[in-house]
Design an enzyme around this catalytic site. Structure first.
Site, PDB file in Angstrom:
ATOM      1  N   LYS A 116      10.923 -47.616  -6.057  1.00 10.30           N
ATOM      2  CA  LYS A 116      11.432 -47.876  -5.069  1.00 10.30           C
ATOM      3  C   LYS A 116      13.296 -47.483  -5.470  1.00 10.30           C
ATOM      4  O   LYS A 116      14.916 -46.767  -5.141  1.00 10.30           O
ATOM      5  CB  LYS A 116      11.132 -48.826  -3.716  1.00 10.30           C
ATOM      6  CG  LYS A 116      10.446 -48.008  -3.210  1.00 10.30           C
ATOM      7  CD  LYS A 116       9.877 -48.660  -1.773  1.00 10.30           C
ATOM      8  CE  LYS A 116       8.959 -48.161  -0.932  1.00 10.30           C
ATOM      9  NZ  LYS A 116       8.039 -48.312  -1.051  1.00 10.30           N
ATOM     10  N   GLU A 200      16.882 -54.502   2.426  1.00  5.96           N
ATOM     11  CA  GLU A 200      17.273 -53.086   3.353  1.00  5.96           C
ATOM     12  C   GLU A 200      17.531 -53.901   4.808  1.00  5.96           C
ATOM     13  O   GLU A 200      17.391 -54.969   5.350  1.00  5.96           O
ATOM     14  CB  GLU A 200      16.551 -52.115   3.650  1.00  5.96           C
ATOM     15  CG  GLU A 200      16.239 -50.885   2.486  1.00  5.96           C
ATOM     16  CD  GLU A 200      15.260 -50.152   2.532  1.00  5.96           C
ATOM     17  OE1 GLU A 200      14.556 -49.922   3.203  1.00  5.96           O
ATOM     18  OE2 GLU A 200      14.939 -49.262   1.792  1.00  5.96           O
ATOM     19  N   HIS A 235      -0.326 -47.860   8.808  1.00  5.70           N
ATOM     20  CA  HIS A 235       0.736 -46.554   7.806  1.00  5.70           C
ATOM     21  C   HIS A 235       0.077 -45.545   7.373  1.00  5.70           C
ATOM     22  O   HIS A 235      -0.108 -44.626   6.226  1.00  5.70           O
ATOM     23  CB  HIS A 235       1.030 -47.913   6.336  1.00  5.70           C
ATOM     24  CG  HIS A 235       1.761 -48.836   6.388  1.00  5.70           C
ATOM     25  ND1 HIS A 235       3.601 -48.282   6.768  1.00  5.70           N
ATOM     26  CD2 HIS A 235       1.708 -50.142   6.837  1.00  5.70           C
ATOM     27  CE1 HIS A 235       3.890 -49.302   7.880  1.00  5.70           C
ATOM     28  NE2 HIS A 235       2.841 -50.738   7.254  1.00  5.70           N
ATOM     29  N   ARG A 297       3.876 -34.545  -4.295  1.00  9.34           N
ATOM     30  CA  ARG A 297       2.292 -33.598  -4.374  1.00  9.34           C
ATOM     31  C   ARG A 297       2.333 -33.023  -3.057  1.00  9.34           C
ATOM     32  O   ARG A 297       3.762 -32.417  -2.021  1.00  9.34           O
ATOM     33  CB  ARG A 297       1.364 -34.622  -4.097  1.00  9.34           C
ATOM     34  CG  ARG A 297       1.684 -35.550  -2.627  1.00  9.34           C
ATOM     35  CD  ARG A 297       0.457 -36.174  -2.499  1.00  9.34           C
ATOM     36  NE  ARG A 297       0.344 -36.977  -1.140  1.00  9.34           N
ATOM     37  CZ  ARG A 297       0.699 -38.341  -0.794  1.00  9.34           C
ATOM     38  NH1 ARG A 297       1.443 -38.785  -1.892  1.00  9.34           N
ATOM     39  NH2 ARG A 297       1.610 -38.007   0.165  1.00  9.34           N
TER      40      ARG A 297
HETATM   41  C1  MV4 Z   1      11.567 -49.418   6.554  1.00  9.81           C
HETATM   42  C2  MV4 Z   1      11.015 -49.578   8.665  1.00  9.81           C
HETATM   43  C3  MV4 Z   1      12.307 -49.895   8.902  1.00  9.81           C
HETATM   44  N1  MV4 Z   1      13.390 -50.399   8.261  1.00  9.81           N
HETATM   45  N2  MV4 Z   1      12.547 -49.102   6.280  1.00  9.81           N
HETATM   46  C4  MV4 Z   1       6.853 -48.503   6.255  1.00  9.81           C
HETATM   47  C5  MV4 Z   1       5.912 -47.913   5.002  1.00  9.81           C
HETATM   48  C6  MV4 Z   1       7.416 -47.438   4.165  1.00  9.81           C
HETATM   49  N3  MV4 Z   1       6.967 -46.287   3.161  1.00  9.81           N
HETATM   50  C7  MV4 Z   1       8.400 -47.795   4.630  1.00  9.81           C
HETATM   51  N4  MV4 Z   1       8.313 -48.258   6.040  1.00  9.81           N
HETATM   52  C8  MV4 Z   1       9.218 -48.289   6.579  1.00  9.81           C
HETATM   53  N5  MV4 Z   1      10.279 -49.303   5.910  1.00  9.81           N
HETATM   54  C9  MV4 Z   1      13.586 -50.145   6.690  1.00  9.81           C
HETATM   55  N6  MV4 Z   1      14.686 -50.712   6.804  1.00  9.81           N
HETATM   56  C10 MV4 Z   1       9.686 -49.013   9.339  1.00  9.81           C
HETATM   57  C11 MV4 Z   1       9.198 -48.629   8.315  1.00  9.81           C
HETATM   58  C12 MV4 Z   1       8.050 -48.546   8.425  1.00  9.81           C
HETATM   59  C13 MV4 Z   1       7.458 -47.867   8.790  1.00  9.81           C
HETATM   60  C14 MV4 Z   1       7.356 -45.860   8.431  1.00  9.81           C
HETATM   61  C15 MV4 Z   1       7.363 -45.127   8.180  1.00  9.81           C
HETATM   62  C16 MV4 Z   1       6.558 -45.271   9.241  1.00  9.81           C
HETATM   63  C17 MV4 Z   1       5.400 -46.126   9.663  1.00  9.81           C
HETATM   64  C18 MV4 Z   1       6.051 -47.181   9.769  1.00  9.81           C
HETATM   65  C19 MV4 Z   1       5.548 -48.102  10.115  1.00  9.81           C
HETATM   66  C20 MV4 Z   1       5.863 -49.361  10.215  1.00  9.81           C
HETATM   67  C21 MV4 Z   1       7.020 -49.792   9.335  1.00  9.81           C
END
Ligand code: MV4
Length: 670
Positions: A116, A200, A235, A297
């Protein structure tokens, strides 16, 4: 173009790839584990190779076995599907060493997006917007905590090697930072063997909007618009749609161009998805989206993009991998209508979405037409096992407007039948009908926020369900009489009459059902014009017939109802309108066994690994208190106290592998 390809996957994605390859005249080679010897993807392929036992780490994840199968079959290219080896750079390298084309991006592009912090730095440099924060190499407590203060709370601590929310901690105030950092590092170290983190700004009310990109080996790259995948649970995506609700044209273009920039920056080729996070509280704005990660993918949810663009993305993948240029330019791509996909999982929403396993006693999914598409890797009679993903099928609907597409999908789900194991089918239909979802009010908190609307308490079976179970049984009795009648040539034989009159003089009986441990009786009287059923709500006149496709058509006091009833041993599954209710024929012996087995014992519902133990022997616990967390079928499940009481025994040990049915804890009710 290739003459033949190997598909290094199973289930619906293997079937999906085979379909396009076949249409293009390409020979398909499947691989399969011992558990999949009769699986649908094996039946569909032109040729199939056994690659080992059920466990994926001994079969679908073994690079050498896949390469050996490709060599043995003469396949010129390998499609990895999604999951398994699809984002494994070492596998892509192994393919090139073996002179086999990997149908995916160059190994270095996979590596560039693997971590990341490096991916974020790369994107920042390429001019792709990223979430404000710190993603540098200095991992000292002070640097990280200073960064958090500078960004401003709330912040999110994320594992550099993370994915799927693991090693992620939200921190709301400076005092909580040190403890959260320690927790995130510990989780990241154990899950990924790498405890580096990044900080972040926390995005409130996040929406997950991703862009489908495609690049070829001639320097061309395009975007095939966006998908909104905000409806997730832990997720795991549940519903995906394209285009995103309320997407302004200028934001679509800004996100699309940013995604293409991301792809070009890493020398991408093939199908990829650039995930963005959007602050849902501020709406979709040209300056309000941030790069999250890139999935190198083809994704599970690609059908919604295919539906709105009219393109076959697997065909695009094969053409690009074979060295052809992209089939279309950006200007030739248009959005037509709206598409939505629901993932049908073997899981029980009423039990905290616990994955379910077992045989698909009945599986009736809508027929593919221009509006509804079904991508499935299983058929009726197949087993959903603990070894793989619990997804049964994807149901996709398309129409000219979002409103119409949602209606189509709801109808398709309500017309489906899945019996033999618990599924999220009624849950999905409820999401489609939910006013907030229809209004486009989507973000990643949607499911939790509306859980009580989406997962109704499962209560007692209603009288209609009992009547249908009774009628199915009575019909089966009649059918057996009819078989006997057909076997006799004497038209005056008592067996020749199958009108419901029982020749041994019985004109009434009681059918006894077990409804989740509760005895439910249905009285039956036979009359010349049909049955009279005695139910909790009173007596009703009832008749039933079976349609040629096996469905039960009942007349309950004048109401005509079409249902699907499937039986296996003592189990009865009654499906009406996409909702399946399980009953049992009452068996006094079974009931006694059941009550002694329950007795406060917390039993592992499936083979899995104990991730955390939150209680110990002697603890007083409230009903619903979490006792331990089990990881099984790629998901975490919290096992809870079934009643107020005292923990008498807690034999589970963190990190330990447990088998299905193992008693992990005993709670004695007060
Ligand atoms: C975040 C966020 C809020 N703020 N980053 C969850 C898994 C990863 N792919 C990124 N994720 C998140 N990152 C910041 N700066 C909230 C999430 C997140 C989320 C993101 C996408 C889809 C579902 C989610 C469920 C909970 C939290």
């Amino acid at each position: 173009m290739f003459e033949s390809i190997l598909i290094a996957n199973r289930g619906e994605i293997a079937c999906r790839v085979i379909k396009t390859a076949r249409a293009m005249g390409i020979r398909t080679v499947a691989v399969y584990s011992e558990a999949d010897a009769t699986a649908r993807h094996v039946r569909l392929a032109d040729e199939a190779h056994l690659i080992g036992p059920a466990a994926a780490r001994d079969s679908y994840l073994v690079v050498e076995k896949i390469i050996a199968a490709a060599k043995a079959s003469g396949a010129q290219a390998i499609h990895p599907g999604y999951g398994f080896l699809s984002e494994n750079a070492a596998f892509a390298d192994a393919c090139s060493r073996a002179c086999i084309v990997f149908i995916g991006p160059p190994a270095d592009a996979i590596r560039a997006m693997g971590l990341k912090d490096a991916a974020k730095a790369l994107m920042e440099k390429a001019g792709v917007p990223v979430v404000p924060g710190y993603h540098g190499p200095d991992q000292s407590d002070k640097t990280l905590s200073d960064a958090a203060k500078k960004i401003g709370f709330p912040v999110l601590i994320k594992a550099v090697a993370g994915g799927g929310g693991k090693g992620m901690r939200r921190v709301d105030k400076a005092q909580d930072f040190a403890a959260a950092l320690e927790g995130a590092r510990r989780e990241a170290a154990s899950a990924f063997g790498n405890d580096a983190v990044l900080i972040e700004k926390y995005v409130t009310k996040p929406r997950h909007v991703e862009i489908q990109v495609f690049a070829d080996g001639h320097g061309n790259a395009v975007y095939l618009f966006e998908r909104d995948c905000s409806l997730q649970r832990r997720h795991q995506k549940v519903i995906e749609e394209a285009p995103a609700p309320d997407m302004p044209e200028e934001v679509r273009r800004a996100m699309g161009e940013a995604a293409v920039k991301a792809a070009l920056a890493i020398g991408y080729q093939g199908a990829g998805t650039v995930e963005f996070i959007v602050d849902g509280s501020r709406g979709l704005r040209p300056d309000g989206f941030y790069f999250m990660e890139m999935n190198t993918r083809l994704q599970v949810e690609h059908p919604v993009t295919e539906k709105i663009t009219g393109q076959d993305l697997v065909e695009w993948q094969l053409r690009v991998a074979a060295g052809e240029p992209l089939p279309l330019t950006q200007n030739q791509l248009r959005i037509h209508g709206h598409a939505v996909e629901a993932r049908l999982y073997a899981e029980d929403p009423a039990r905290g979405f616990l994955p379910a396993t077992g045989r698909l006693l009945r599986l009736k999914l809508p027929a593919d037409d221009g509006h509804v598409r079904v991508d499935a890797g299983v058929e009726e009679g197949d087993q959903v096992s603990v070894h793989y993903d619990p997804m049964i099928a994807k149901v996709i609907a398309w129409d000219t407007t979002r409103e119409a597409a949602l209606r189509r999908l709801k109808g398709a789900l309500q017309g489906s039948v899945v019996a033999g194991l618990a599924t999220n089918l009624p849950f999905l239909a409820r999401v489609m009908g939910h006013a907030a979802f229809r209004a486009g009010d989507v973000d990643t908190g949607f499911i939790d926020r509306h859980l009580s609307d989406l997962v109704p308490p499962d209560g007692k079976a209603d009288d209609r369900t009992l009547a249908l179970a009774a009628l199915d049984h009575l019909l089966a009795l009649d059918e057996s009489y009819r078989v006997a009648a057909a076997a006799t040539s004497d038209r005056w034989s008592p067996w020749a009459s199958a009108n419901g009159w029982r020749m041994n003089g019985e004109t009434s009986l009681v059918l006894r059902f077990d409804d989740n441990g509760e005895i439910r009786d249905v009285g039956v009287a036979f009359t010349p014009s049909g049955y009279v059923l005695g139910l909790a709500t009173g007596e009703i006149a009832a008749r039933a017939a079976r349609r040629a496709d096996g469905a039960l058509v009942a007349d309950l006091a004048g109401d005509k109802i079409s249902a699907e009833v499937a039986c296996s041993g003592n189990d009865i599954y009654v499906t009406v309108g996409g909702v399946t209710r399980k009953l049992k024929f009452y068996d006094p012996g079974m009931a006694a066994d059941l009550s002694s087995a329950v007795g406060g014992g917390i039993v592992s519902p499936m083979p899995g690994k104990v991730m955390r133990v939150m209680a110990k022997a002697g603890d007083k616990v409230k009903r619903g208190a979490p006792l331990l967390i089990l990881e099984a079928m790629k998901m975490e499940h919290t096992l809870i106290a079934p009643a107020d009481g005292v923990v008498k025994k807690l034999s589970a040990v963190e990190g330990e592998q447990v088998s299905e049915g193992a008693v992990l804890a005993v709670v004695e009710a007060e």
